[in-house]
Design a protein around this motif. Structure first.
Motif, PDB file in Angstrom:
ATOM      1  N   UNK A 208      -6.794  -1.832  -4.129  1.00 15.02           N
ATOM      2  CA  UNK A 208      -6.140  -2.268  -5.363  1.00 15.02           C
ATOM      3  C   UNK A 208      -6.656  -1.505  -6.583  1.00 15.02           C
ATOM      4  N   UNK A 209      -7.862  -0.947  -6.465  1.00  9.86           N
ATOM      5  CA  UNK A 209      -8.432  -0.153  -7.553  1.00  9.86           C
ATOM      6  C   UNK A 209      -8.128   1.315  -7.277  1.00  9.86           C
ATOM      7  N   UNK A 210      -7.577   2.030  -8.234  1.00 10.99           N
ATOM      8  CA  UNK A 210      -7.176   3.416  -8.025  1.00 10.99           C
ATOM      9  C   UNK A 210      -8.390   4.298  -7.751  1.00 10.99           C
ATOM     10  N   UNK A 211      -8.150   5.399  -7.053  1.00 11.83           N
ATOM     11  CA  UNK A 211      -9.230   6.330  -6.733  1.00 11.83           C
ATOM     12  C   UNK A 211      -9.804   6.942  -8.003  1.00 11.83           C
ATOM     13  N   UNK A 212      -8.975   7.124  -9.041  1.00 10.79           N
ATOM     14  CA  UNK A 212      -9.481   7.642 -10.317  1.00 10.79           C
ATOM     15  C   UNK A 212     -10.567   6.718 -10.871  1.00 10.79           C
ATOM     16  N   UNK A 213     -10.284   5.417 -10.842  1.00 10.99           N
ATOM     17  CA  UNK A 213     -11.233   4.443 -11.370  1.00 10.99           C
ATOM     18  C   UNK A 213     -12.475   4.359 -10.496  1.00 10.99           C
ATOM     19  N   UNK A 214     -12.294   4.334  -9.181  1.00  7.65           N
ATOM     20  CA  UNK A 214     -13.434   4.201  -8.265  1.00  7.65           C
ATOM     21  C   UNK A 214     -14.411   5.356  -8.393  1.00  7.65           C
ATOM     22  N   UNK A 215     -13.889   6.567  -8.656  1.00  5.11           N
ATOM     23  CA  UNK A 215     -14.760   7.744  -8.734  1.00  5.11           C
ATOM     24  C   UNK A 215     -14.994   8.190 -10.173  1.00  5.11           C
TER      25      UNK A 215
END
Length: 302
Positions: A208-215
């Protein structure tokens, strides 16, 4: 094997699509509903469909510790020959996942030692299988095949489409170098060609959390997360739309992702600590790919 007159039984997990066969050939695919720890239960589930007219001419095929136990048990129950495909050395990977897979490791070793025939994928796993097995037992190096009508990558201008493929999840990040590859590709694409191109992740577990946000990455570069594609032809059709494939694993028993991309004519960056790179070196073909040495931890061979 089937065309040579053998009766072939192939065991796969019920979520696998890796044992394609022509219906005209005498091949029976048994889909098991349990993992390696309970393969005896799976065998009971499918035993009603296991019949053999000539036990001496039957070959039971299993996949490492995943379905290999069903193949060996079937050989012991019904006769014939057990054949194991060895594609990953669990003893060389489990510690990177932070797991203690002692039972799975010991099961795999026992299966490799006791199978009548072992096909190991690539030179690195072939050496591992030879090390474990008694001298004289049939052990062969195997290279995966591909469909005859592959959608070969067309000659075209580089459009900054970068793909990272496989089982892309947190458990495999330390092995596959997924986060590092995404960050490197993002850094490459950010200043290039007015933010053109994209990073395509084929095989992710959607979050649910975008890869942009996660990294912690800026959203100026497109990152597309696609689920794992089980049908190989559909996977190849998706893969061929990319301009370059990254396989920056810390270590790979072989590296099917890189092999399949190369078969499609797509440029590949491969890890030097991989069975694929060893194969290319042995065949004097390493000049056909770009390679890199990953230094997350010192590479430890099988």
């Amino acid at each position: 094997l089937a065309t040579a007159g053998h009766e072939v039984h192939c065991f796969v997990l019920d979520d696998q699509n890796s044992c394609a066969h022509e219906p005209t050939l005498p091949i029976k695919v048994h889909k098991l509903s349990h993992d390696y720890e309970n393969f005896h239960k799976s065998l009971n589930d499918v035993e009603v469909s296991i019949t053999s007219s000539n036990s001496k001419n039957v070959i039971w095929i299993g996949h490492d510790a995943i379905t290999g136990g069903a193949a060996l048990i079937s050989k012991n129950r019904f006769g014939g020959i057990s054949l194991l495909f060895h594609h990953m050395d669990y003893a060389n990977y489990s510690y990177l996942k932070g797991k203690k897979d002692n039972n799975k490791i010991s099961t795999q070793k026992a299966l490799i030692k006791n199978a009548d025939i072992v096909f190991a994928v690539g030179p690195r796993l072939f050496k591992n299988a030879k090390r474990l097995r008694e001298s004289g037992k049939e052990t062969y190096e195997f290279l995966p095949g591909t469909p005859h009508d592959l959608p070969i990558s067309p000659s075209r201008a580089f459009d900054f489409r970068v793909a990272i493929c496989g089982r892309l999840d947190d458990d495999n990040d330390a092995i596959k170098g997924i986060s590092s590859a995404i960050k490197a590709a993002h850094a490459l694409l950010s200043p290039a060609n007015d933010n053109a191109g994209a990073i395509n992740l084929i095989g992710t577990k959607l979050n649910s959390i975008s890869i942009h946000t996660r990294l912690g990455l800026a959203k100026n570069v497109a990152i597309n997360e696609l689920p794992y594609i089980t049908d190989r032809r559909d996977y190849f059709k998706e893969l061929v739309d990319n301009d370059i494939i990254l396989m920056p694993s810390l270590k790979e028993g072989f590296g099917l992702v890189g092999w399949e991309a190369a078969c499609l004519g797509i440029p590949v960056v491969v890890s030097r600590s991989s069975g694929l790179y060893e194969y290319l070196c042995n065949a004097d073909l390493k000049h056909l790919v770009n390679s890199l040495a990953m230094t997350g931890v010192p590479p430890v061979d099988e």
